[in-house]
Scaffold this motif. Structure first.
Motif, PDB file in Angstrom:
ATOM      1  N   TRP A   1     -11.842  -0.247  -8.919  1.00 39.04           N
ATOM      2  CA  TRP A   1     -10.937  -0.498  -7.764  1.00 39.04           C
ATOM      3  C   TRP A   1     -10.284   0.616  -7.429  1.00 39.04           C
ATOM      4  O   TRP A   1      -9.775   1.415  -8.064  1.00 39.04           O
ATOM      5  CB  TRP A   1     -10.082  -1.855  -8.348  1.00 39.04           C
ATOM      6  CG  TRP A   1     -10.828  -3.156  -8.265  1.00 39.04           C
ATOM      7  CD1 TRP A   1     -11.306  -3.559  -9.436  1.00 39.04           C
ATOM      8  CD2 TRP A   1     -11.032  -4.222  -7.276  1.00 39.04           C
ATOM      9  NE1 TRP A   1     -11.967  -4.831  -9.143  1.00 39.04           N
ATOM     10  CE2 TRP A   1     -12.047  -5.108  -7.988  1.00 39.04           C
ATOM     11  CE3 TRP A   1     -10.760  -4.135  -5.931  1.00 39.04           C
ATOM     12  CZ2 TRP A   1     -12.198  -6.158  -7.387  1.00 39.04           C
ATOM     13  CZ3 TRP A   1     -11.258  -5.248  -5.200  1.00 39.04           C
ATOM     14  CH2 TRP A   1     -11.798  -6.318  -5.667  1.00 39.04           C
ATOM     15  N   VAL A   2      -9.884   0.388  -6.076  1.00 34.95           N
ATOM     16  CA  VAL A   2      -9.132   1.744  -5.695  1.00 34.95           C
ATOM     17  C   VAL A   2      -7.945   1.047  -4.454  1.00 34.95           C
ATOM     18  O   VAL A   2      -8.221   0.203  -3.981  1.00 34.95           O
ATOM     19  CB  VAL A   2      -9.918   2.566  -4.864  1.00 34.95           C
ATOM     20  CG1 VAL A   2     -10.949   3.308  -5.873  1.00 34.95           C
ATOM     21  CG2 VAL A   2     -10.679   2.113  -3.464  1.00 34.95           C
TER      22      VAL A   2
ATOM     23  N   SER B   1       0.727  -1.226  -0.194  1.00 38.51           N
ATOM     24  CA  SER B   1       0.130  -0.088   0.063  1.00 38.51           C
ATOM     25  C   SER B   1       0.912   1.429  -0.034  1.00 38.51           C
ATOM     26  O   SER B   1       0.387   2.014  -0.553  1.00 38.51           O
ATOM     27  CB  SER B   1      -1.071   0.086   0.923  1.00 38.51           C
ATOM     28  OG  SER B   1      -0.159  -0.190   2.375  1.00 38.51           O
ATOM     29  N   ALA B   2       2.082   1.352   0.767  1.00 37.23           N
ATOM     30  CA  ALA B   2       2.829   2.494   0.646  1.00 37.23           C
ATOM     31  C   ALA B   2       3.389   2.665  -0.687  1.00 37.23           C
ATOM     32  O   ALA B   2       3.648   3.596  -1.234  1.00 37.23           O
ATOM     33  CB  ALA B   2       4.058   2.330   1.755  1.00 37.23           C
ATOM     34  N   SER B   3       3.783   1.588  -1.353  1.00 38.78           N
ATOM     35  CA  SER B   3       4.433   1.686  -2.713  1.00 38.78           C
ATOM     36  C   SER B   3       3.481   2.060  -3.689  1.00 38.78           C
ATOM     37  O   SER B   3       3.786   2.903  -4.647  1.00 38.78           O
ATOM     38  CB  SER B   3       5.123   0.178  -2.911  1.00 38.78           C
ATOM     39  OG  SER B   3       6.089  -0.052  -2.032  1.00 38.78           O
ATOM     40  N   ALA B   4       2.176   1.525  -3.538  1.00 39.70           N
ATOM     41  CA  ALA B   4       1.126   2.072  -4.449  1.00 39.70           C
ATOM     42  C   ALA B   4       1.169   3.567  -4.489  1.00 39.70           C
ATOM     43  O   ALA B   4       0.916   4.019  -5.468  1.00 39.70           O
ATOM     44  CB  ALA B   4       0.052   1.388  -3.987  1.00 39.70           C
TER      45      ALA B   4
ATOM     46  N   PRO C   1      -0.555   5.031 -12.275  1.00 34.07           N
ATOM     47  CA  PRO C   1      -1.858   4.991 -11.391  1.00 34.07           C
ATOM     48  C   PRO C   1      -2.508   3.914 -11.826  1.00 34.07           C
ATOM     49  O   PRO C   1      -3.571   3.507 -10.928  1.00 34.07           O
ATOM     50  CB  PRO C   1      -2.426   6.192 -12.063  1.00 34.07           C
ATOM     51  CG  PRO C   1      -1.827   6.650 -13.327  1.00 34.07           C
ATOM     52  CD  PRO C   1      -0.618   6.074 -13.476  1.00 34.07           C
ATOM     53  N   SER C   2      -2.459   2.924 -12.682  1.00 39.16           N
ATOM     54  CA  SER C   2      -3.214   1.962 -12.852  1.00 39.16           C
ATOM     55  C   SER C   2      -2.528   0.544 -12.588  1.00 39.16           C
ATOM     56  O   SER C   2      -3.015  -0.525 -12.862  1.00 39.16           O
ATOM     57  CB  SER C   2      -3.400   1.715 -14.477  1.00 39.16           C
ATOM     58  OG  SER C   2      -1.987   1.399 -15.325  1.00 39.16           O
TER      59      SER C   2
ATOM     60  N   GLY D   1       7.962  -8.264  -4.743  1.00 38.85           N
ATOM     61  CA  GLY D   1       8.454  -8.129  -6.014  1.00 38.85           C
ATOM     62  C   GLY D   1       7.285  -8.183  -7.234  1.00 38.85           C
ATOM     63  O   GLY D   1       7.507  -8.660  -8.329  1.00 38.85           O
ATOM     64  N   ILE D   2       6.094  -7.607  -6.879  1.00 37.96           N
ATOM     65  CA  ILE D   2       5.364  -7.952  -7.907  1.00 37.96           C
ATOM     66  C   ILE D   2       4.388  -6.714  -7.974  1.00 37.96           C
ATOM     67  O   ILE D   2       4.223  -5.667  -7.160  1.00 37.96           O
ATOM     68  CB  ILE D   2       4.114  -8.947  -7.747  1.00 37.96           C
ATOM     69  CG1 ILE D   2       3.249  -8.877  -6.463  1.00 37.96           C
ATOM     70  CG2 ILE D   2       4.996 -10.289  -7.964  1.00 37.96           C
ATOM     71  CD1 ILE D   2       2.174 -10.065  -6.030  1.00 37.96           C
ATOM     72  N   THR D   3       3.640  -6.427  -9.243  1.00 39.01           N
ATOM     73  CA  THR D   3       2.725  -5.255  -9.376  1.00 39.01           C
ATOM     74  C   THR D   3       1.444  -5.886  -9.769  1.00 39.01           C
ATOM     75  O   THR D   3       1.502  -7.020 -10.402  1.00 39.01           O
ATOM     76  CB  THR D   3       3.134  -4.105 -10.568  1.00 39.01           C
ATOM     77  OG1 THR D   3       3.358  -4.909 -11.601  1.00 39.01           O
ATOM     78  CG2 THR D   3       4.634  -3.562 -10.197  1.00 39.01           C
TER      79      THR D   3
END
Length: 311
Positions: A141-142, A114-117, A123-124, A132-134
């Protein structure tokens, strides 16, 4: 020259209401309530003393920042006393230097999802640096806000009154975390073992032992099978659950090896309300197919997989 902050208690990026131990290189699983601070273990204190060289450099850097901030603040107060108008001043946050840091302080690196996001350039997508994933942030979704559960990487927007015990519920959640079961060696075994816990966490009892849906009354297997996730061989299990009240929901446990560090197994949980208000069930498949290793946008997610739900 960038420096990582020293070991200490900082605000947990995935759940800001608690503090989490930063060991100097990564987040650990140790958490505490800010109202009742706990001292780090003797091993952690020893590690801090052993890292005296880096701690001195960071301490000198923080001292310099505090000195400059004090000079600037004094100058502004002097200017105001001499007849200057009020001024809104914003100063950069200083990095806390020990376990006594309050829950509002956050170290500069942010390995949690959540912090990295919040700082991701795209933004997508949502970034889970620890694993190690996105993950793709689809329409509808938010990023998580005011979510008590750990490791939530995205939710559906808004809340509704839970149909059972009083509380606020959400129509959809996605959770990403490192698997803690040391006796499970394969994605298939992990997904099959985790699905019951995933269902109970989503639709049976919550963190304060309430029953927002009056418990799970039934479940059946929707689908299970192998799937490629971020270029790795994974496995998923999906259930449909019936609840005491409300429309029930769908839960899925998706397991696969991480592409970083020791390549520990990662578990991604999906919890979607059933019925017209729940998110499209196809979003489970779309999110799975869109999972990528961090920094490798060209790697296929669920390439070659077949995970469409069977109704």
């Amino acid at each position: 020259m960038s420096m990582t902050p020293p070991p200490g208690w900082y605000r947990d990026p995935s759940y800001p209401l608690v503090e989490r131990w930063w060991d100097g290189t990564a987040w650990t699983d140790h958490r505490r309530q800010p109202e009742a601070p706990q001292q780090p273990s003797p091993q952690q204190e020893s590690a801090e003393r052993g890292a005296s060289g880096r701690a001195k450099v960071v301490a000198l850097s923080v001292a310099g920042v505090v000195l400059v901030a004090s000079i600037v603040t004094g100058a502004l107060l002097l200017s105001r006393d001499e007849g200057g108008g009020d001024a809104a001043v914003q100063t950069g946050p200083t990095t806390p230097t020990g376990p006594t840091a309050r829950a509002t302080d956050t170290p500069s690196p942010s390995p949690s999802a959540s912090a990295s996001a919040s700082s991701a350039d795209d933004p997508s997508s949502v970034v889970d640096e620890l694993n190690g994933i996105t993950l793709p942030l689809l329409d509808g979704w938010v990023r998580p806000q005011y979510v008590a559960e750990d490791d939530v990487v995205m939710t559906t927007p808004g809340t509704y009154d839970c149909p059972g015990d009083p509380g606020l519920c959400r129509h959809g959640r996605v959770i990403s975390r490192t698997a803690t079961a040391t006796d499970v060696k394969s994605p298939k075994a992990l997904a099959e073992q985790d699905i019951e816990d995933a269902a109970n966490d989503a639709y049976d009892r919550d963190l304060i032992d309430s029953r927002p849906y009056r418990g799970i009354k039934s479940h059946h297997l929707v689908k299970a099978g192998s799937v490629a996730v971020a270029g790795r061989a994974g496995y998923f299990v999906r259930w449909k659950v019936g609840t005491g009240v409300g429309p029930g929901g769908y839960v899925e446990s998706l397991a696969f090896p991480s592409s970083v560090g020791s390549e520990s197994l990662v578990i991604v949980r999906f919890a979607f309300d059933a019925g017209a208000d729940g998110p499209p069930l196809a979003d489970m498949d779309r999110i799975t197919k869109g999972i990528r290793p961090v920094g490798d946008a060209g790697t296929g997610g669920g390439v070659g997989s077949s995970i469409g739900p069977s109704q």
